[in-house]
Design an enzyme around this catalytic site. Structure first.
Site, PDB file in Angstrom:
ATOM      1  CG  HIS A 111      -1.956  -1.037   1.220  1.00  0.00           C
ATOM      2  ND1 HIS A 111      -3.012  -1.022   2.109  1.00  0.00           N
ATOM      3  CD2 HIS A 111      -2.142  -2.137   0.445  1.00  0.00           C
ATOM      4  CE1 HIS A 111      -3.803  -2.050   1.876  1.00  0.00           C
ATOM      5  NE2 HIS A 111      -3.281  -2.756   0.874  1.00  0.00           N
ATOM      6  CD  GLU A 154      -2.098   3.998   3.216  1.00  0.00           C
ATOM      7  OE1 GLU A 154      -1.782   3.399   2.154  1.00  0.00           O
ATOM      8  OE2 GLU A 154      -3.235   3.958   3.696  1.00  0.00           O
ATOM      9  CB  CYS A 205      -6.536  -0.569   5.332  1.00  0.00           C
ATOM     10  SG  CYS A 205      -4.826  -1.194   5.245  1.00  0.00           S
ATOM     11  CB  CYS A 244      -1.947   1.397   6.313  1.00  0.00           C
ATOM     12  SG  CYS A 244      -1.633   0.622   4.705  1.00  0.00           S
TER      13      CYS A 244
END
Length: 177
Positions: free
Chosen positions: A61, A63, A91, A94
């Site tokens: 991701h 992040e 999410c 993360c």
């Protein structure tokens, strides 16, 4: 009369625009268009975009990649004094990584009501006593631009899927059509 700066380089909107630039890279690579930047003392120290498909890694991701890049830049896993800007609410995966990295703030564009972990579904960043760190979360910065890019991406993805399957789009396949 005081003169205002033409561009406020330290504003949340400015840095969210930087994260949106990263999201555009993801969009161009046919990845879910989410981008992130990490800022320290008014300077971007790390940039990343979603690369789940590119790297074939469910943890890639924006992040996560931005946090890793920032840690490498600082040569320290602790990101105190930093702010993470991301175009979509983090999410739970993360958010957990964010808590462990210890930035001061997380600023996100659009909320994720189904899977957001910074206030959407749960808030792991600010008010979760068992966790070792808390960071301020600010949502809704350039939300329209962030959600618009995501909507365009998924609209185009659905259209491509429909073209490839030969079926009419769901919105055109209602009763009497």
């Amino acid at each position: 009369m005081s003169e205002e700066p033409i561009i406020d380089l330290t504003s949340d909107a400015y840095f969210m625009e930087q994260a949106l630039r990263e999201a555009q890279k993801a969009y161009a690579a046919e990845e879910v268009p989410i981008g992130a930047v990490v800022v320290q003392e008014g300077r971007v120290i790390a940039r990343a975009w979603n690369q789940v498909e590119t790297l074939r890694d469910a943890t890639a991701h924006a992040e996560m990649l931005a946090l890793t890049a920032a840690q490498n830049t600082r040569e320290d896993w602790r990101l105190d004094g930093c702010t993470l800007y991301v175009t979509k609410e983090p999410c739970p995966m993360c958010a957990g990584a964010i808590v462990h990295c210890r930035p001061d703030r997380v600023v996100f564009g659009c909320p994720d009501l189904r899977a957001g972990a910074a206030g959407g579904w749960i808030n792991l960043l600010e008010a979760n006593p068992p966790l070792n760190h808390r960071c301020e979360a600010t949502g809704g910065v350039l939300a329209d631009e962030c959600v618009g890019l995501l909507q365009r991406f998924f609209r185009e993805a659905r259209a491509k899927k429909t073209e490839n399957s030969g079926s009419p789009p769901a919105s055109d396949a209602g009763p009497g059509k």
